[in-house]
Design a protein around this motif. Sequence first.
Motif, PDB file in Angstrom:
ATOM      1  N   GLN A 101       9.786 132.796 -17.034  1.00  0.00           N
ATOM      2  CA  GLN A 101       9.533 132.314 -18.388  1.00  0.00           C
ATOM      3  C   GLN A 101       8.232 131.511 -18.376  1.00  0.00           C
ATOM      4  O   GLN A 101       8.026 130.673 -17.489  1.00  0.00           O
ATOM      5  N   ASN A 102       7.349 131.777 -19.320  1.00  0.00           N
ATOM      6  CA  ASN A 102       6.035 131.158 -19.361  1.00  0.00           C
ATOM      7  C   ASN A 102       5.839 130.406 -20.675  1.00  0.00           C
ATOM      8  O   ASN A 102       6.438 130.738 -21.693  1.00  0.00           O
ATOM      9  N   LYS A 103       4.940 129.411 -20.628  1.00  0.00           N
ATOM     10  CA  LYS A 103       4.694 128.637 -21.846  1.00  0.00           C
ATOM     11  C   LYS A 103       3.361 127.906 -21.734  1.00  0.00           C
ATOM     12  O   LYS A 103       3.039 127.348 -20.683  1.00  0.00           O
ATOM     13  N   PHE A 104       2.583 127.908 -22.824  1.00  0.00           N
ATOM     14  CA  PHE A 104       1.394 127.062 -22.901  1.00  0.00           C
ATOM     15  C   PHE A 104       1.764 125.799 -23.663  1.00  0.00           C
ATOM     16  O   PHE A 104       2.384 125.855 -24.727  1.00  0.00           O
ATOM     17  N   LEU A 105       1.363 124.636 -23.119  1.00  0.00           N
ATOM     18  CA  LEU A 105       1.784 123.352 -23.666  1.00  0.00           C
ATOM     19  C   LEU A 105       0.565 122.495 -23.987  1.00  0.00           C
ATOM     20  O   LEU A 105      -0.166 122.065 -23.086  1.00  0.00           O
ATOM     21  N   PRO A 106       0.302 122.230 -25.264  1.00  0.00           N
ATOM     22  CA  PRO A 106      -0.843 121.400 -25.641  1.00  0.00           C
ATOM     23  C   PRO A 106      -0.489 119.915 -25.676  1.00  0.00           C
ATOM     24  O   PRO A 106       0.686 119.535 -25.737  1.00  0.00           O
ATOM     25  N   ARG A 107      -1.514 119.083 -25.667  1.00  0.00           N
ATOM     26  CA  ARG A 107      -1.333 117.638 -25.793  1.00  0.00           C
ATOM     27  C   ARG A 107      -2.538 117.063 -26.533  1.00  0.00           C
ATOM     28  O   ARG A 107      -3.687 117.377 -26.212  1.00  0.00           O
ATOM     29  N   LEU A 108      -2.278 116.208 -27.507  1.00  0.00           N
ATOM     30  CA  LEU A 108      -3.339 115.604 -28.289  1.00  0.00           C
ATOM     31  C   LEU A 108      -2.989 114.150 -28.552  1.00  0.00           C
ATOM     32  O   LEU A 108      -1.876 113.835 -28.967  1.00  0.00           O
ATOM     33  N   GLY A 109      -3.952 113.252 -28.300  1.00  0.00           N
ATOM     34  CA  GLY A 109      -3.721 111.836 -28.555  1.00  0.00           C
ATOM     35  C   GLY A 109      -4.981 111.154 -29.023  1.00  0.00           C
ATOM     36  O   GLY A 109      -6.102 111.559 -28.685  1.00  0.00           O
ATOM     37  N   LEU A 110      -4.804 110.095 -29.824  1.00  0.00           N
ATOM     38  CA  LEU A 110      -5.930 109.356 -30.378  1.00  0.00           C
ATOM     39  C   LEU A 110      -5.618 107.862 -30.305  1.00  0.00           C
ATOM     40  O   LEU A 110      -4.512 107.430 -30.639  1.00  0.00           O
ATOM     41  N   VAL A 111      -6.605 107.079 -29.828  1.00  0.00           N
ATOM     42  CA  VAL A 111      -6.458 105.620 -29.729  1.00  0.00           C
ATOM     43  C   VAL A 111      -7.628 104.965 -30.442  1.00  0.00           C
ATOM     44  O   VAL A 111      -8.796 105.366 -30.253  1.00  0.00           O
ATOM     45  N   TYR A 112      -7.332 103.941 -31.240  1.00  0.00           N
ATOM     46  CA  TYR A 112      -8.371 103.181 -31.928  1.00  0.00           C
ATOM     47  C   TYR A 112      -8.189 101.702 -31.605  1.00  0.00           C
ATOM     48  O   TYR A 112      -7.103 101.140 -31.779  1.00  0.00           O
ATOM     49  N   SER A 113      -9.246 101.066 -31.104  1.00  0.00           N
ATOM     50  CA  SER A 113      -9.202  99.645 -30.765  1.00  0.00           C
ATOM     51  C   SER A 113      -9.466  98.834 -32.027  1.00  0.00           C
ATOM     52  O   SER A 113     -10.624  98.585 -32.397  1.00  0.00           O
ATOM     53  N   ALA A 114      -8.407  98.418 -32.685  1.00  0.00           N
ATOM     54  CA  ALA A 114      -8.539  97.673 -33.939  1.00  0.00           C
ATOM     55  C   ALA A 114      -9.136  96.291 -33.691  1.00  0.00           C
ATOM     56  O   ALA A 114      -9.971  95.817 -34.460  1.00  0.00           O
ATOM     57  N   THR A 115      -8.703  95.633 -32.632  1.00  0.00           N
ATOM     58  CA  THR A 115      -9.252  94.346 -32.200  1.00  0.00           C
ATOM     59  C   THR A 115      -9.312  94.353 -30.680  1.00  0.00           C
ATOM     60  O   THR A 115      -8.908  95.328 -30.034  1.00  0.00           O
ATOM     61  N   ASN A 116      -9.773  93.263 -30.102  1.00  0.00           N
ATOM     62  CA  ASN A 116      -9.779  93.165 -28.641  1.00  0.00           C
ATOM     63  C   ASN A 116      -8.365  93.162 -28.081  1.00  0.00           C
ATOM     64  O   ASN A 116      -8.152  93.533 -26.921  1.00  0.00           O
ATOM     65  N   GLU A 117      -7.397  92.751 -28.894  1.00  0.00           N
ATOM     66  CA  GLU A 117      -6.019  92.632 -28.418  1.00  0.00           C
ATOM     67  C   GLU A 117      -5.132  93.814 -28.793  1.00  0.00           C
ATOM     68  O   GLU A 117      -4.114  94.056 -28.137  1.00  0.00           O
ATOM     69  N   ILE A 118      -5.478  94.560 -29.842  1.00  0.00           N
ATOM     70  CA  ILE A 118      -4.554  95.556 -30.399  1.00  0.00           C
ATOM     71  C   ILE A 118      -5.214  96.932 -30.467  1.00  0.00           C
ATOM     72  O   ILE A 118      -6.328  97.074 -30.978  1.00  0.00           O
ATOM     73  N   ASN A 119      -4.516  97.932 -29.936  1.00  0.00           N
ATOM     74  CA  ASN A 119      -4.890  99.335 -30.071  1.00  0.00           C
ATOM     75  C   ASN A 119      -3.870 100.049 -30.945  1.00  0.00           C
ATOM     76  O   ASN A 119      -2.661  99.826 -30.807  1.00  0.00           O
TER      77      ASN A 119
END
Length: 807
Positions: free
Chosen positions: A564-582
């Motif tokens: 059994q075969n499968k292609f598996l994608p992954r997508l992620g996004l990070v935004y640094s709102a402040t020095n302390e919080i992403n």
Amino acid sequence: MKTLLLLFFSLSFFTINAQNSSIKGRVVDEEGNPLFGANVLLSNGDGTMVDENGKYSFKNLPSDGYEIAVTFLGYEKQTKSIALEKGATKIVNFTISTSQENLQQVEITGRKARSYKNELTYAATKTATPIKDVPQAISYVTKEVFADQQAYRVNDIVKNVSGVNMFSYYDDFTMRGFRSGDTYINGLRVVGLFGPQPLLANIERVEVIKGPSSAMFGNSIPGGVMNRVTKKPLAEDRKSINFTLGSFNTLRTTADFTGPVNEKETLLYRLNLAYENSDSFRDLQEFKSYMIAPSISFLPTDKTRINFDLVITNFDGKLDRGQPIFGASAGTDLNSTPISFAINQTNDFQKSDVVYSTLSLNHKFSDNISFNASYMKYLFEENLVEHRTSNQFAIDGNGEQIPTQMGMQVIQRQRQFIADNLSSYFVFDGNTGALEHKVVAGFDFIEQKQPRGAASAFARGYRLQNGGVSSNPADFQNFLLDANGNPVPNVPHFNLDDPTYNVAQLSDYTFTQSASSATRYYTYGFYIQDQIKFNKWQVLLGGRQEYYNDIVNVDQPDEETTTQNKFLPRLGLVYSATNEINLYGTYTQSFQPQGLAAQTNPNVGGPFDPVTAEMVEVGAKGEFFNNRLGANLAVYYIENNNILVNANEPGNPELLRQRGQEESKGFELDINGRILPNLSLTANYAYNEAIISESDNPNEIGLRKENAPLHQGGFFGKYTFIDNKLEGLGISLGTNFVSERNTFSSELQLPSYTIVDAGVSYKVDRFNISFLLNNVFDETHWVGGYNYVRLFPGAPRNYLMSVGYSF
């Protein structure tokens, strides 16, 4: 004369005090900010913490030469040498800089921090990535929490992880409403131990990567992956031993030694040892185990790191199948039997050996290119004899259930599993214009097999009039009857009203032999991933092509393979709102092939499509109180498709059906670290609605999944006094709660519970003495359960007392 004596003692007092000296100063960062909570250590063993103004002091010191060392998480260690004269006050100030330590790509050099907070994860991205920068929820529990909670097994610490709760007594959990699957050690998949609970003595931390993670790990469950990170050698000498006594005749001891072998610190070692001999609140249950875990790290150059781990663990006890209660026809009463009630017999046993070794390599070809490889060999052997429920109640002469008589079976089993796991990948660091790239390209191979020689023997069912035994209800008319007209069982029923424990005579039972043919599965995958950084934005793009192969009747003429075969994608996004919080968002998928039996057995109705899942998650991660405290908030939706369940077809008990869809949605919060330098905290909360959303059986739609609570959470905190009068005294308090849960029996629900734990400790010089009282209010509760014949109660009030020494 009295006046002379008084004058003499007064002069002596002032002379002695005049000879006492002191050291004081300030500790600040490069910008002059006080580093509240930094540790200051003298070479004579004295230590203190920096206050909110950055100040520290040592008083009443004899004149001598001293080394003063300052350490703080995330900053470079700094040491100064001074000579202290009689009666002098020496002012020694420190300005320490943030750590520029180069993070290795594989976890070879051990974690030096001593905190509830963990900075990095390797398994989630294959690179040393700050947890704050990973676009996926990651919960963890560090060894410092293990120590303060006196935890010994993995099951003892899952209460500290949001969205994870015990499913049973085994290595078996619910993650975001889905039952756990494979086991991972240092990011490598091994044989899942459904019996013995893994020990924590050689574990640095347990981390849970939430949601589908197949893009990094191949076939996996949608709820998450639990990864156990082992302790690695350190370049500084640390040695400790610990002895623990407690309720249920508990006796445990652990030892942890690490440090450099040579002066150049190119060869490091670590040795973890553990031993336990204890009973349980459960009847006839006992735990005897030991662990020997040596580890060596070799750093021949600043570009090459090699690590070798060996872990040998032995378990000797009984397999606890849980608490049975009276059948439904007697009313649903969880207290119809005591929580201590078990149905083993005296001479049952489960003996198992787990041995695994890991060889890891990290080599930097240049500042931009590195290669990483890890190989693990894992072996599991088991020898088992157990009396257990037949998963149904006894029947009388009319074929009706007897709700206070448990049907029984005996299993004898010997088997072995072997797993090989290889992970290899390149990491490329570079720029394209204003974009920073960290590209991972790799290949994984996993193989698990059960070699020839595995065999089982089963004693079950009812005796027949003409000899032999049968478990088939169609043979009811041929069952041998006793003087009361009731069928005679092959293994005597267990009386829940009047239990009897004996040395069972196995020769009295009729066994059916069952040899297991050799089996094997292997899976491999190619993947590529790019972590892209631009100003305040980070993007994670990845994909994996997975190939799964399942083989039965290995090396036989009728050998059969399903692919059994499968292609598996992954997508992620990070935004640094402040020095302390992403802020972050992610989309991932998971893939679980159906077992070969479900695909090829004509009685089950296959072949079936693989189980597939996808998840959308958004959240925020922050670091507060000068990076001492980390927090993670996640909101998610998971959709799981093509789940196999029994069709409950009377004419064909093996028939399966593919249920349409399950979904899980909710939010989680995890907090770990220190609010004050002397106040450590771990806290979590999860709201999870895991239901059957589509099914060919309308009665199932909308039902909550088994052992999936709607609410759960808790906290654990430890406060250590640092003033002169109470210095070294620590007080801990914790609680965890779990709401109602369904079982596999629709009318049987496990009640909610709240447990409170409290403890006190005292550290003097290199000794640490601690006392912990678990379940302070002695609340009766169940941590998991299947149905009326298998429930898993939690421990009543109990205590643990330990003495530790560091040198």
